[in-house]
Design a protein around this motif. Sequence first.
Motif, PDB file in Angstrom:
ATOM      1  N   ARG A 381       0.852  -1.196   0.000  1.00 17.80           N
ATOM      2  CA  ARG A 381       0.000   0.000   0.000  1.00 17.80           C
ATOM      3  C   ARG A 381       0.881   1.237   0.000  1.00 17.80           C
ATOM      4  O   ARG A 381       2.029   1.196   0.450  1.00 17.80           O
ATOM      5  CB  ARG A 381      -0.906   0.032   1.247  1.00 17.80           C
ATOM      6  N   PRO A 382       0.380   2.368  -0.491  1.00 19.46           N
ATOM      7  CA  PRO A 382       1.064   3.651  -0.321  1.00 19.46           C
ATOM      8  C   PRO A 382       0.538   4.336   0.934  1.00 19.46           C
ATOM      9  O   PRO A 382      -0.358   3.810   1.610  1.00 19.46           O
ATOM     10  CB  PRO A 382       0.654   4.410  -1.586  1.00 19.46           C
ATOM     11  N   SER A 383       1.053   5.507   1.223  1.00 14.65           N
ATOM     12  CA  SER A 383       0.495   6.300   2.310  1.00 14.65           C
ATOM     13  C   SER A 383      -0.891   6.795   1.903  1.00 14.65           C
ATOM     14  O   SER A 383      -1.241   6.817   0.719  1.00 14.65           O
ATOM     15  CB  SER A 383       1.403   7.498   2.617  1.00 14.65           C
ATOM     16  N   GLU A 384      -1.688   7.211   2.873  1.00 16.96           N
ATOM     17  CA  GLU A 384      -3.043   7.686   2.575  1.00 16.96           C
ATOM     18  C   GLU A 384      -3.002   8.951   1.716  1.00 16.96           C
ATOM     19  O   GLU A 384      -3.838   9.137   0.835  1.00 16.96           O
ATOM     20  CB  GLU A 384      -3.800   7.967   3.878  1.00 16.96           C
ATOM     21  N   LEU A 385      -2.021   9.821   1.963  1.00 11.35           N
ATOM     22  CA  LEU A 385      -1.924  11.048   1.173  1.00 11.35           C
ATOM     23  C   LEU A 385      -1.594  10.727  -0.273  1.00 11.35           C
ATOM     24  O   LEU A 385      -2.211  11.274  -1.202  1.00 11.35           O
ATOM     25  CB  LEU A 385      -0.858  11.979   1.768  1.00 11.35           C
ATOM     26  N   TYR A 386      -0.638   9.834  -0.481  1.00 10.01           N
ATOM     27  CA  TYR A 386      -0.270   9.471  -1.851  1.00 10.01           C
ATOM     28  C   TYR A 386      -1.433   8.755  -2.538  1.00 10.01           C
ATOM     29  O   TYR A 386      -1.725   9.020  -3.712  1.00 10.01           O
ATOM     30  CB  TYR A 386       0.967   8.574  -1.846  1.00 10.01           C
ATOM     31  N   LYS A 387      -2.087   7.878  -1.825  1.00  5.62           N
ATOM     32  CA  LYS A 387      -3.241   7.176  -2.391  1.00  5.62           C
ATOM     33  C   LYS A 387      -4.313   8.172  -2.822  1.00  5.62           C
ATOM     34  O   LYS A 387      -4.866   8.073  -3.927  1.00  5.62           O
ATOM     35  CB  LYS A 387      -3.818   6.202  -1.359  1.00  5.62           C
ATOM     36  N   PHE A 388      -4.625   9.124  -1.971  1.00  3.90           N
ATOM     37  CA  PHE A 388      -5.661  10.116  -2.262  1.00  3.90           C
ATOM     38  C   PHE A 388      -5.327  10.927  -3.503  1.00  3.90           C
ATOM     39  O   PHE A 388      -6.204  11.201  -4.327  1.00  3.90           O
ATOM     40  CB  PHE A 388      -5.821  11.042  -1.052  1.00  3.90           C
ATOM     41  N   TRP A 389      -4.051  11.277  -3.669  1.00  5.58           N
ATOM     42  CA  TRP A 389      -3.681  12.191  -4.744  1.00  5.58           C
ATOM     43  C   TRP A 389      -3.273  11.486  -6.034  1.00  5.58           C
ATOM     44  O   TRP A 389      -3.515  12.006  -7.120  1.00  5.58           O
ATOM     45  CB  TRP A 389      -2.539  13.095  -4.288  1.00  5.58           C
ATOM     46  N   TYR A 390      -2.684  10.305  -5.920  1.00  7.61           N
ATOM     47  CA  TYR A 390      -2.062   9.713  -7.100  1.00  7.61           C
ATOM     48  C   TYR A 390      -2.514   8.297  -7.475  1.00  7.61           C
ATOM     49  O   TYR A 390      -2.356   7.910  -8.637  1.00  7.61           O
ATOM     50  CB  TYR A 390      -0.539   9.685  -6.933  1.00  7.61           C
ATOM     51  N   SER A 391      -3.028   7.530  -6.550  1.00  9.02           N
ATOM     52  CA  SER A 391      -3.282   6.117  -6.837  1.00  9.02           C
ATOM     53  C   SER A 391      -4.485   5.932  -7.758  1.00  9.02           C
ATOM     54  O   SER A 391      -5.597   6.370  -7.438  1.00  9.02           O
ATOM     55  CB  SER A 391      -3.514   5.330  -5.541  1.00  9.02           C
ATOM     56  N   THR A 392      -4.259   5.264  -8.883  1.00  7.44           N
ATOM     57  CA  THR A 392      -5.347   4.961  -9.815  1.00  7.44           C
ATOM     58  C   THR A 392      -6.023   3.635  -9.481  1.00  7.44           C
ATOM     59  O   THR A 392      -7.121   3.369  -9.961  1.00  7.44           O
ATOM     60  CB  THR A 392      -4.815   4.889 -11.250  1.00  7.44           C
ATOM     61  N   HIS A 393      -5.361   2.806  -8.646  1.00  9.42           N
ATOM     62  CA  HIS A 393      -5.894   1.510  -8.262  1.00  9.42           C
ATOM     63  C   HIS A 393      -5.916   1.407  -6.733  1.00  9.42           C
ATOM     64  O   HIS A 393      -5.065   2.017  -6.060  1.00  9.42           O
ATOM     65  CB  HIS A 393      -5.036   0.366  -8.807  1.00  9.42           C
ATOM     66  N   PRO A 394      -6.825   0.639  -6.178  1.00 11.84           N
ATOM     67  CA  PRO A 394      -6.764   0.384  -4.737  1.00 11.84           C
ATOM     68  C   PRO A 394      -5.476  -0.372  -4.403  1.00 11.84           C
ATOM     69  O   PRO A 394      -4.942  -1.100  -5.247  1.00 11.84           O
ATOM     70  CB  PRO A 394      -7.995  -0.501  -4.469  1.00 11.84           C
ATOM     71  N   PRO A 395      -4.951  -0.219  -3.189  1.00 11.21           N
ATOM     72  CA  PRO A 395      -3.739  -0.957  -2.795  1.00 11.21           C
ATOM     73  C   PRO A 395      -3.970  -2.461  -2.870  1.00 11.21           C
ATOM     74  O   PRO A 395      -5.096  -2.939  -2.698  1.00 11.21           O
ATOM     75  CB  PRO A 395      -3.497  -0.499  -1.359  1.00 11.21           C
ATOM     76  N   ILE A 396      -2.896  -3.210  -3.077  1.00 14.41           N
ATOM     77  CA  ILE A 396      -3.024  -4.651  -3.244  1.00 14.41           C
ATOM     78  C   ILE A 396      -3.593  -5.316  -1.990  1.00 14.41           C
ATOM     79  O   ILE A 396      -4.375  -6.260  -2.088  1.00 14.41           O
ATOM     80  CB  ILE A 396      -1.673  -5.289  -3.631  1.00 14.41           C
ATOM     81  N   GLU A 397      -3.234  -4.819  -0.804  1.00 11.12           N
ATOM     82  CA  GLU A 397      -3.763  -5.462   0.392  1.00 11.12           C
ATOM     83  C   GLU A 397      -5.275  -5.276   0.501  1.00 11.12           C
ATOM     84  O   GLU A 397      -5.984  -6.173   0.967  1.00 11.12           O
ATOM     85  CB  GLU A 397      -3.058  -4.954   1.653  1.00 11.12           C
ATOM     86  N   GLU A 398      -5.794  -4.145   0.020  1.00 12.29           N
ATOM     87  CA  GLU A 398      -7.241  -3.941  -0.014  1.00 12.29           C
ATOM     88  C   GLU A 398      -7.896  -4.844  -1.051  1.00 12.29           C
ATOM     89  O   GLU A 398      -8.972  -5.415  -0.811  1.00 12.29           O
ATOM     90  CB  GLU A 398      -7.565  -2.480  -0.336  1.00 12.29           C
ATOM     91  N   ARG A 399      -7.243  -4.989  -2.189  1.00  7.41           N
ATOM     92  CA  ARG A 399      -7.824  -5.781  -3.263  1.00  7.41           C
ATOM     93  C   ARG A 399      -7.871  -7.263  -2.892  1.00  7.41           C
ATOM     94  O   ARG A 399      -8.850  -7.956  -3.194  1.00  7.41           O
ATOM     95  CB  ARG A 399      -7.030  -5.571  -4.561  1.00  7.41           C
ATOM     96  N   ILE A 400      -6.827  -7.759  -2.253  1.00  7.80           N
ATOM     97  CA  ILE A 400      -6.811  -9.167  -1.854  1.00  7.80           C
ATOM     98  C   ILE A 400      -7.904  -9.433  -0.829  1.00  7.80           C
ATOM     99  O   ILE A 400      -8.618 -10.446  -0.904  1.00  7.80           O
ATOM    100  CB  ILE A 400      -5.427  -9.551  -1.313  1.00  7.80           C
ATOM    101  N   GLU A 401      -8.057  -8.540   0.139  1.00  7.59           N
ATOM    102  CA  GLU A 401      -9.132  -8.695   1.119  1.00  7.59           C
ATOM    103  C   GLU A 401     -10.496  -8.656   0.440  1.00  7.59           C
ATOM    104  O   GLU A 401     -11.411  -9.420   0.782  1.00  7.59           O
ATOM    105  CB  GLU A 401      -9.026  -7.580   2.165  1.00  7.59           C
ATOM    106  N   PHE A 402     -10.636  -7.779  -0.544  1.00  8.17           N
ATOM    107  CA  PHE A 402     -11.880  -7.664  -1.302  1.00  8.17           C
ATOM    108  C   PHE A 402     -12.162  -8.955  -2.063  1.00  8.17           C
ATOM    109  O   PHE A 402     -13.282  -9.473  -2.051  1.00  8.17           O
ATOM    110  CB  PHE A 402     -11.754  -6.487  -2.274  1.00  8.17           C
ATOM    111  N   TYR A 403     -11.145  -9.494  -2.721  1.00 10.76           N
ATOM    112  CA  TYR A 403     -11.310 -10.739  -3.483  1.00 10.76           C
ATOM    113  C   TYR A 403     -11.804 -11.871  -2.578  1.00 10.76           C
ATOM    114  O   TYR A 403     -12.625 -12.703  -2.989  1.00 10.76           O
ATOM    115  CB  TYR A 403      -9.990 -11.167  -4.119  1.00 10.76           C
ATOM    116  N   ARG A 404     -11.304 -11.917  -1.368  1.00 11.21           N
ATOM    117  CA  ARG A 404     -11.584 -13.049  -0.481  1.00 11.21           C
ATOM    118  C   ARG A 404     -12.903 -12.928   0.269  1.00 11.21           C
ATOM    119  O   ARG A 404     -13.449 -13.939   0.707  1.00 11.21           O
ATOM    120  CB  ARG A 404     -10.434 -13.204   0.520  1.00 11.21           C
ATOM    121  N   THR A 405     -13.426 -11.726   0.413  1.00 10.02           N
ATOM    122  CA  THR A 405     -14.584 -11.547   1.291  1.00 10.02           C
ATOM    123  C   THR A 405     -15.835 -11.000   0.609  1.00 10.02           C
ATOM    124  O   THR A 405     -16.938 -11.167   1.125  1.00 10.02           O
ATOM    125  CB  THR A 405     -14.218 -10.591   2.444  1.00 10.02           C
ATOM    126  N   GLU A 406     -15.696 -10.343  -0.541  1.00  7.34           N
ATOM    127  CA  GLU A 406     -16.856  -9.686  -1.151  1.00  7.34           C
ATOM    128  C   GLU A 406     -17.838 -10.712  -1.711  1.00  7.34           C
ATOM    129  O   GLU A 406     -17.447 -11.732  -2.278  1.00  7.34           O
ATOM    130  CB  GLU A 406     -16.393  -8.743  -2.264  1.00  7.34           C
TER     131      GLU A 406
END
Length: 416
Positions: A381-406
Amino acid sequence: MSRRLVALMILFLILLAVFVVLVIRAENRNMEQLRNEYPELSEDALNLRNDALRLWAIRLPFGFILPLLLLFTGFAQRISVFAGERFGMIMSGIIVGLAIFGVMYLINLPFSFYSSFVLRHKYGLTDQTLLRWLELSLKGFLINDGVLALLIWIPYMIIQWRPDGWWLPMGMLAVPVAIFLIFVSPLIIDPIFNNYSPLPDGQLREDMEVLLERGGIGDAEIYVVDKSRDTNTMNAYMTGIFSGERIVFWDTTLNNLQEEEVLSIAAHEMGHYIKGHIWKGIFAGSAGIFLVLYLINISANWILKSSGGAFGFRNIHNYASIPLLIFLLNLFLFLGNPVTNGVSRRFEKEADLYQISLSQDREAAVTAMTKLYEKSLGLPRPSELYKFWYSTHPPIEERIEFYRTEEFLTFGGEES
């Protein structure tokens, strides 16, 4: 030049420096946390992130300072006067455009070389030859900046026609051009940089065609692009609209993933198409074009009025205003990053949900995503500030959790 304009420019550069410092501090804290949470995390991934951050901290302010230098030194005005005294509107526009874009390309060339060649070789992300890098760099300049220079007289003709309200007809012209490029790019522009070939016959192609049929886009073409010439990382994408729709896999993706993982990635790319992200992006981008052009119009005219002729010209329809327009375009695109990237992350989440719902394979989605990030030396994951300003994709740790639980969705879009 008015004191207010000088004060605003100084304030902007100060705020930009503060932003850079805040991002670097946030990223450094984040990396320290990642070291503790992920003891197996590659040191190369952390070192690459540090090197990339240092380069970003230079390139971000430089992207604003360079066009200002072309203005304040009078370079843009001198080129404009030289061309205007000898040629008509079309030819002088081409000369000024090539001069300004060429100078900016050459000044930025060392940064581009370091980021896309030196760093990527240092961390084993590419085996690209220097000759190949130069080829792609020159092609990019000719196709992007070169074509823009050849056509720069068109927007300036509109500005001369409507000096105060040019943004509206310019937007009305830019939107269909952007849509046209979406059609043309996969068929004409992309093959200039790489070789595209149909996915060979075999089990993977058969399974891919079945997957496309299940998604209702069985007419989509399936291509492989020879990205291994340029990178060791992996990717895939779906592009085109109407009869030009195609799903494209980097050959590195096919070479490094299992078949079920490739199918899972295909389902994700299909999700973008099925969920209408291309058309949504076109509509949102069209609104953004009008907004940005309107803001540029207001800002450019105010700056020129407040400059008192310090740049050597007073009218926006002078070709010497190209660096000013570049500066303002960079500014408003930078300020709009949180919105555009927030929308992008939402689109990615929708595509992730479609991916696991269509494939019915959570584990393949997890392993494919893990391999993609590990191969590119990405961080969890990046920092929250970098994620807010620059990230075009959710962090991998969020995506893996999403894949497993959604919860899965049915093809009709209802939860099962």
